[in-house]
Design a protein around this motif. Structure first.
Motif, PDB file in Angstrom:
ATOM      1  N   PRO A 199      -2.149  11.039  17.349  1.00 12.74           N
ATOM      2  CA  PRO A 199      -2.001  12.334  16.683  1.00 12.74           C
ATOM      3  C   PRO A 199      -3.295  13.141  16.702  1.00 12.74           C
ATOM      4  O   PRO A 199      -4.341  12.656  16.293  1.00 12.74           O
ATOM      5  CB  PRO A 199      -1.647  11.951  15.235  1.00 12.74           C
ATOM      6  CG  PRO A 199      -2.214  10.578  15.042  1.00 12.74           C
ATOM      7  CD  PRO A 199      -2.531   9.984  16.389  1.00 12.74           C
ATOM      8  N   GLU A 200      -3.222  14.363  17.205  1.00  9.85           N
ATOM      9  CA  GLU A 200      -4.388  15.251  17.180  1.00  9.85           C
ATOM     10  C   GLU A 200      -4.333  16.032  15.861  1.00  9.85           C
ATOM     11  O   GLU A 200      -3.325  16.638  15.550  1.00  9.85           O
ATOM     12  CB  GLU A 200      -4.328  16.225  18.351  1.00  9.85           C
ATOM     13  CG  GLU A 200      -4.226  15.539  19.707  1.00  9.85           C
ATOM     14  CD  GLU A 200      -3.765  16.492  20.800  1.00  9.85           C
ATOM     15  OE1 GLU A 200      -4.339  17.579  20.926  1.00  9.85           O
ATOM     16  OE2 GLU A 200      -2.810  16.148  21.514  1.00  9.85           O
ATOM     17  N   GLN A 201      -5.406  15.986  15.109  1.00  9.17           N
ATOM     18  CA  GLN A 201      -5.409  16.555  13.751  1.00  9.17           C
ATOM     19  C   GLN A 201      -6.234  17.842  13.687  1.00  9.17           C
ATOM     20  O   GLN A 201      -7.425  17.818  13.972  1.00  9.17           O
ATOM     21  CB  GLN A 201      -5.982  15.519  12.781  1.00  9.17           C
ATOM     22  CG  GLN A 201      -6.142  15.981  11.348  1.00  9.17           C
ATOM     23  CD  GLN A 201      -4.820  16.078  10.595  1.00  9.17           C
ATOM     24  OE1 GLN A 201      -4.000  15.167  10.656  1.00  9.17           O
ATOM     25  NE2 GLN A 201      -4.604  17.190   9.917  1.00  9.17           N
ATOM     26  N   LYS A 326      -0.332  19.277  14.048  1.00  8.24           N
ATOM     27  CA  LYS A 326      -0.700  17.931  14.449  1.00  8.24           C
ATOM     28  C   LYS A 326       0.137  17.650  15.681  1.00  8.24           C
ATOM     29  O   LYS A 326       1.358  17.662  15.605  1.00  8.24           O
ATOM     30  CB  LYS A 326      -0.326  17.006  13.295  1.00  8.24           C
ATOM     31  CG  LYS A 326      -0.878  15.678  13.347  1.00  8.24           C
ATOM     32  CD  LYS A 326      -1.403  15.154  12.025  1.00  8.24           C
ATOM     33  CE  LYS A 326      -0.533  15.248  10.814  1.00  8.24           C
ATOM     34  NZ  LYS A 326      -1.214  14.843   9.589  1.00  8.24           N
ATOM     35  N   HIS A 327      -0.497  17.448  16.822  1.00  9.21           N
ATOM     36  CA  HIS A 327       0.273  17.117  18.020  1.00  9.21           C
ATOM     37  C   HIS A 327       0.511  15.616  18.044  1.00  9.21           C
ATOM     38  O   HIS A 327      -0.436  14.834  18.078  1.00  9.21           O
ATOM     39  CB  HIS A 327      -0.477  17.548  19.287  1.00  9.21           C
ATOM     40  CG  HIS A 327      -0.529  19.038  19.438  1.00  9.21           C
ATOM     41  ND1 HIS A 327      -1.189  19.661  20.463  1.00  9.21           N
ATOM     42  CD2 HIS A 327       0.017  20.023  18.691  1.00  9.21           C
ATOM     43  CE1 HIS A 327      -1.049  20.978  20.335  1.00  9.21           C
ATOM     44  NE2 HIS A 327      -0.328  21.220  19.260  1.00  9.21           N
ATOM     45  N   ASN A 328       1.775  15.246  18.030  1.00  4.90           N
ATOM     46  CA  ASN A 328       2.129  13.835  17.989  1.00  4.90           C
ATOM     47  C   ASN A 328       2.423  13.356  19.409  1.00  4.90           C
ATOM     48  O   ASN A 328       3.509  13.560  19.933  1.00  4.90           O
ATOM     49  CB  ASN A 328       3.350  13.672  17.081  1.00  4.90           C
ATOM     50  CG  ASN A 328       3.678  12.226  16.782  1.00  4.90           C
ATOM     51  OD1 ASN A 328       3.061  11.598  15.935  1.00  4.90           O
ATOM     52  ND2 ASN A 328       4.662  11.680  17.486  1.00  4.90           N
ATOM     53  N   PHE A 454       5.018  12.102  25.790  1.00  5.93           N
ATOM     54  CA  PHE A 454       5.503  13.372  25.283  1.00  5.93           C
ATOM     55  C   PHE A 454       4.637  13.799  24.117  1.00  5.93           C
ATOM     56  O   PHE A 454       4.126  12.968  23.370  1.00  5.93           O
ATOM     57  CB  PHE A 454       6.959  13.266  24.824  1.00  5.93           C
ATOM     58  CG  PHE A 454       7.941  13.474  25.931  1.00  5.93           C
ATOM     59  CD1 PHE A 454       8.190  14.748  26.413  1.00  5.93           C
ATOM     60  CD2 PHE A 454       8.596  12.389  26.502  1.00  5.93           C
ATOM     61  CE1 PHE A 454       9.083  14.954  27.449  1.00  5.93           C
ATOM     62  CE2 PHE A 454       9.497  12.586  27.536  1.00  5.93           C
ATOM     63  CZ  PHE A 454       9.747  13.870  28.011  1.00  5.93           C
ATOM     64  N   GLU A 455       4.493  15.093  23.967  1.00  2.00           N
ATOM     65  CA  GLU A 455       3.679  15.625  22.903  1.00  2.00           C
ATOM     66  C   GLU A 455       4.585  16.473  22.017  1.00  2.00           C
ATOM     67  O   GLU A 455       5.043  17.535  22.441  1.00  2.00           O
ATOM     68  CB  GLU A 455       2.573  16.477  23.543  1.00  2.00           C
ATOM     69  CG  GLU A 455       1.470  16.844  22.627  1.00  2.00           C
ATOM     70  CD  GLU A 455       0.297  17.496  23.388  1.00  2.00           C
ATOM     71  OE1 GLU A 455       0.080  17.169  24.570  1.00  2.00           O
ATOM     72  OE2 GLU A 455      -0.366  18.334  22.788  1.00  2.00           O
ATOM     73  N   PHE A 456       4.861  15.990  20.813  1.00  2.00           N
ATOM     74  CA  PHE A 456       5.681  16.749  19.872  1.00  2.00           C
ATOM     75  C   PHE A 456       4.735  17.599  19.032  1.00  2.00           C
ATOM     76  O   PHE A 456       3.932  17.072  18.276  1.00  2.00           O
ATOM     77  CB  PHE A 456       6.495  15.774  19.006  1.00  2.00           C
ATOM     78  CG  PHE A 456       7.425  16.460  18.040  1.00  2.00           C
ATOM     79  CD1 PHE A 456       8.101  17.624  18.389  1.00  2.00           C
ATOM     80  CD2 PHE A 456       7.637  15.931  16.770  1.00  2.00           C
ATOM     81  CE1 PHE A 456       8.967  18.249  17.497  1.00  2.00           C
ATOM     82  CE2 PHE A 456       8.505  16.549  15.869  1.00  2.00           C
ATOM     83  CZ  PHE A 456       9.154  17.711  16.238  1.00  2.00           C
TER      84      PHE A 456
HETATM   85 MG    MG Z   1      -2.772  18.045  23.014  1.00  2.00          MG
END
Ligand code: MG
Ligand code: ADP
Length: 703
Positions: A199-201, A326-328, A454-456
Motif C-alpha cells: 500500500p502506498e500511503q 492509498k494505492h493498494n 493490480f493497483e486498486f
Molecule cells: Mg502507484
C-alpha cells in the motif's frame, strides 16, 4: 543531527521475527510454530507456554514491562489494552510471567467498540486470538515499551468484530480455490497461494502551532472553511520536488522507527499538493501488510507530533487541492515461487497468466459495486469522482500489450502475438539505451494493471486496507471456485481453458477502459455499458447487502449475512456521525469565531469612515463599498448558519440507519456548502490580522 543509521542492524530489531524465534525456541517448538505459520494449520496449545515465555524474555530484554493484544476493531483504527507481566509471589515480591494462555487468548471488555448490533452492550464478552502469521513486535515510544501481539477479535459466538478476522478468512478462501485451479492445471508443487499487498500511503504535514488554531482540523481532520490562496498546485512544482529539511528530518526519523518494526519503508516523495507526501513500503503478505499499514499511519502521527508537525491522514484536508489516497497494489503468489499475475515476456502464450487475468476481470466486473463500497468513507466522498482521484465508476486499465492480446482472443478466437517494448530514444548519446515497458501508465484508472500486479487506487488514506482486500480476495476466490469446479470435471484442460478465457473476456470486457477516466464522456459511456456509478458512500453501502453479495461471502465463509448487516449498519452510523460532527463544528466556528471577527472588522471600517470624514472632506467610498460587501456576505452567512442548525437538528432526531445517513448526505452536507461560500468570501474581504485562524496559504506553504 543526521546521525548515521546502521540499517541492517536496526531493521526488524523490535520484531519477534524468524531469526529471534529460531535462536530462542527449542528446535521442536520452533518447527511446530513454523509449520503453523506456513501451512495455516492449528496451533498446538502445548507449545504456547514455551513460545510465550521466550517472547516475554525477549521483550523484557528490550525494556518491555507490559504486553497487549493488539487488534483492529470496526472503528478502522487499532486498539490495545496493556497488561503488566508481573505476577506476585508469596514473599511480597513479584516475578515477570507470561503464559501460553495469555499469548493465545485475550478477553478485553470491549463492549464500547462498534459491533453493528452483533452484540448488545450487556454482552460484553469479546475474545482476541493470536494471529501467529503476523509477528509480535515491540512498540517503543519515548515513554513506554510494550510487547504487541497481533490478534483477531471475535464475539462470544465467533462473529468477527474486527477487520482482521474477515481478512484472514478471505485469504484462506483465495488460497483454497487458487490451489484447486493450479492442481487442475497440473501443478503439484504449490501448496499455498497468498496475496501480496503493497500500500502506498499519502499524507499531509502541517505546522502544529497553526494546526492548533484551526478547530475544524482538530475536530474533523479537514478544513471546513478556507479561501484558496493565490497559488495552489497548478505549477506542479511540489510533485517529486526537493524535500524541505524539516520534512526530510521527519521522514528520516519515521523510516528508522518503521525499519525497527520490520516495515520495509522504501520510497518517499513529495506529492502533487503543497505539503503533501507519500511513503511506500515493499509489498508483504496481505495480513502483515495490513498490520504494517496501521503502524505506518500511527507512527507518522507520533513522529510528526514529536517534531512540532501534524500529520493529516484525512482524504481531503483542503478543498481545491488534491486529497490523499492509498494505492493498494495486489497480486497472488504461490509458495513454489510464482507470481500468478506475472505475464512474462509473451503473455499471449502464457495460458495460466491469461486465466488468472481473466478471472480478475470477471470478478471485478461482477462485483464492481462491492469494490466501490469497500473504499467508501465520508472522507473519500470528497475524492472519488472529483477529478483528482479515480472516478467512482470501477473500470480496469490493462495497458496496450494485454489489451491487444485480449482483443485478438475476442475477435480471432486466439492470440498469436504480444506487442513488445521498444528502445527508448532520448536523442542524447551519453544516456544509456534501455527498453521501454510494453505499456504506458494510466493515472485515471481506479483498477490498473501495473506490470505484475493490480493497483486498486480508490482506497482512502485513512482507511484500513483490510476491507478492500477482503473484497478483492473473495471475489477472485469466487470466480476461481466456479472455474475449479469446471476444470475438475473436464478431460481436456487445455481446450476448456482456451474457451473459458475467450468467453470470459468477451463477456466482461465492458469493464476494461483505457481512456481518460476523468472525462464526462466516460461517465456517459460507462452508463451505456451498464457499469455502476455509485457516487457517494451512502449510495455504495447497500452493495454489502445484496443477495449476490451475501451468497458469495457465505459460500466462502468470509462473512455471514449477520456480519454483513452489521458492517452496513456501522457504515451508515459512521457516515451520519461524521457529518454531524462536521456540521456542529462548522456552526461553532462560524458563530463563535467568524461572525464576531467580521463584526469587529465592520466596526473598524465604520470607524475609519467617521475618522476620515471628521479629519477632512475626502472620499471614503472604498470603505463604504467594502462595508456593503461585508454586510451582504455576513447576512448570507448568518442565514445559512440558521438553516444548517435547523437541518442538523432534524437529522439528529431521525432514527439511525440508511434513511438518516441519506438525510445527512442530501440535506445537511448541502447546507454546509451554503455556509462555507459566504464565509470564504468574507475571508477575502476581511483584513488578514482580523481573520480568526490561519489561512490555506499559511497552512500549506509555511511548513
Ligand atoms: Mg502507484
Ligand atoms: P508504482 O508502480 O506505483 O510506480 P512501485 O513499483 O514502487 O510503484 O510499486 C508500488 C507498490 O507496489 C510497492 O509497495 C511495491 O512493493 C508493490 N508491489 C510490487 N510488486 C508487487 C506484487 N507482486 N504484489 C503486490 N505488490 C507489489
Amino acid at each position: 543531527m543526521n546521525e548515521k543509521v546502521n540499517v541492517s542492524e536496526i531493521f526488524g530489531s523490535n520484531v519477534f521475527n524468524d531469526t529471534e524465534m529460531r535462536a530462542r525456541l527449542p528446535k521442536s517448538v520452533y518447527k511446530e510454530l513454523k509449520k503453523t505459520i506456513e501451512t495455516g494449520s492449528e496451533l498446538n496449545p502445548a507449545i504456547a507456554d514455551v513460545v510465550a515465555n521466550e517472547m516475554k524474555e525477549w521483550a523484557v530484554e528490550k525494556g518491555a514491562t507490559h504486553y497487549t493484544h493488539w487488534f483492529q476493531p470496526l472503528t478502522g483504527v487499532t486498539a490495545e489494552k496493556h497488561d503488566a507481566f508481573i505476577s506476585p509471589t508469596d514473599d511480597g515480591k513479584a516475578i515477570l510471567e507470561f503464559s501460553g494462555k495469555e499469548l493465545i487468548k485475550g478477553e478485553p471488555d470491549a463492549s464500547s467498540f462498534p459491533s453493528g448490533g452483533l452484540r448488545a452492550t450487556f454482552e460484553a464478552r469479546g475474545y482476541t486470538a493470536w494471529d501467529c502469521t503476523s509477528p509480535a513486535f515491540i512498540k517503543e515510544t519515548p515513554n513506554s515499551t510494550i510487547l504487541c501481539i497481533p490478534t483477531a477479535f471475535c464475539s462470544y459466538k465467533g462473529e468477527a468484530l474486527d477487520k482482521k478476522t474477515p481478512l484472514l478468512r478471505s485469504m484462506q478462501a483465495l488460497d483454497i480455490q487458487a490451489i484447486r485451479v493450479l492442481r487442475a492445471l497440473g501443478n503439484t508443487t504449490a501448496t499455498k497461494v497468498t496475496t501480496s499487498v503493497g500500500p502506498e500511503q499519502e499524507y499531509f504535514l502541517i505546522d502544529k502551532e497553526k494546526y492548533l488554531k484551526r478547530k475544524d482540523l482538530i475536530f474533523t481532520g479537514r478544513t471546513l472553511f478556507g479561501a484558496m490562496p493565490p497559488k495552489g498546485q497548478e505549477m506542479d512544482d511540489h510533485y517529486f520536488g526537493s524535500i524541505k529539511e524539516r520534512i526530510a528530518g521527519f521522514m528520516s526519523e519515521l523510516n528508522v522507527e518503521l525499519w525497527k518494526l520490520g516495515i520495509t519503508a522504501k520510497t518517499q516523495h513529495n506529492e502533487v499538493a503543497p505539503a503533501q507526501h507519500e511513503l511506500a513500503p515493499i509489498y508483504a503478505q496481505n495480513n502483515i501488510a495490513t498490520d504494517h499499514n496501521q503502524l505506518v499511519m500511527e507512527t507518522m502521527k507520533r513522529v510528526a507530533d514529536r517534531r512540532g508537525l501534524v500529520c493529516l491522514l484525512h482524504e481531503k484536508p483542503f478543498a481545491g487541492i488534491n486529497g490523499s489516497g492509498k494505492h493498494n497494489n495486489w497480486s497472488m503468489v504461490t509458495n513454489d515461487g510464482q507470481n500468478l499475475l506475472d505475464p512474462g515476456k509473451t503473455p499471449h502464450e502464457n495460458t495460466q497468466f491469461l486465466m488468472f487475468l481473466a478471472a480478475v476481470i470477471k470478478a471485478v466486473d461482477l462485483h464492481a459495486d462491492l469494490l466501490r463500497a469497500s473504499a467508501a468513507s465520508p472522507g473519500n466522498d470528497h475524492r472519488l469522482g472529483a477529478n483528482e482521484a479515480p472516478p467512482a465508476i470501477i473500470s480496469m486499465f490493462l495497458g496496450e500489450q494485454l489489451d491487444d492480446v485480449l482483443k485478438q482472443l475476442d475477435t480471432k478466437g486466439e492470440a498469436t502475438s504480444s506487442k513488445q517494448g521498444e528502445q527508448l530514444v532520448s536523442g542524447v548519446h551519453t544516456l544509456p539505451d534501455f527498453m521501454k515497458d510494453a505499456t504506458d501508465r494510466n493515472r485515471t484508472s481506479p483498477f490498473a494493471f501495473t506490470g505484475n500486479k493490480f493497483e486498486f487506487r480508490m482506497v482512502g488514506s485513512t482507511q484500513s486496507i483490510s476491507d478492500p482486500n477482503v473484497v478483492l480476495n473473495t471475489i477472485v476466490a469466487d470466480v476461481l471456485a466456479d472455474l475449479a469446479d469446471e476444470l475438475e470435471k473436464t478431460d481436456n484442460v487445455e481446450l476448456f481453458l482456451h474457451d473459458w478465457i475467450k468467453t470470459t473476456v468477451s463477456e466482461h470486457k465492458r469493464v476494461i477502459f483505457n481512456g481518460n477516466g476523468y472525462s464526462e464522456d466516460w461517465v456517459k459511456m460507462a452508463e451505456q455499458r451498464g457499469l455502476p456509478n455509485l457516487r457517494s458512500m451512502v449510495d455504495a453501502i447497500p452493495a454489502f447487502g445484496t443477495e449476490k453479495a451475501v451468497k458469495m461471502f457465505e459460500r466462502h465463509g468470509v462473512y455471514t449475512k449477520t456480519e454483513l448487516e452489521s458492517r452496513q449498519e456501522i457504515m451508515y452510523e459512521q457516515y451520519a456521525k461524521t457529518i454531524n460532527i462536521e456540521a456542529l463544528a462548522m456552526i461553532d466556528i462560524a458563530k463563535k469565531q467568524i461572525v464576531p471577527a467580521v463584526i469587529k472588522y465592520q466596526g473598524e471600517l465604520a470607524d475609519s469612515i467617521n475618522t476620515i470624514r471628521t479629519a477632512a472632506d475626502v472620499d471614503t467610498s472604498v470603505q463604504a463599498t467594502l462595508l456593503g460587501e461585508v454586510a451582504e456576505n455576513l447576512k448570507a452567512l448568518y442565514s445559512a448558519i440558521g438553516q444548517l442548525e435547523k437541518v442538523t437538528a432534524e437529522a439528529e432526531a431521525k432514527e439511525e440507519g440508511a434513511e438518516q445517513a441519506r438525510f445527512y448526505h442530501d440535506v445537511v452536507f448541502e447546507a454546509m456548502g451554503e455556509v462555507r461560500k459566504p464565509a470564504d468570501a468574507l475571508e477575502m474581504l476581511v483584513a488578514k490580522e482580523d481573520w480568526p485562524f490561519p489561512s490555506y496559504g499559511d497552512l500549506i506553504f509555511e511548513v
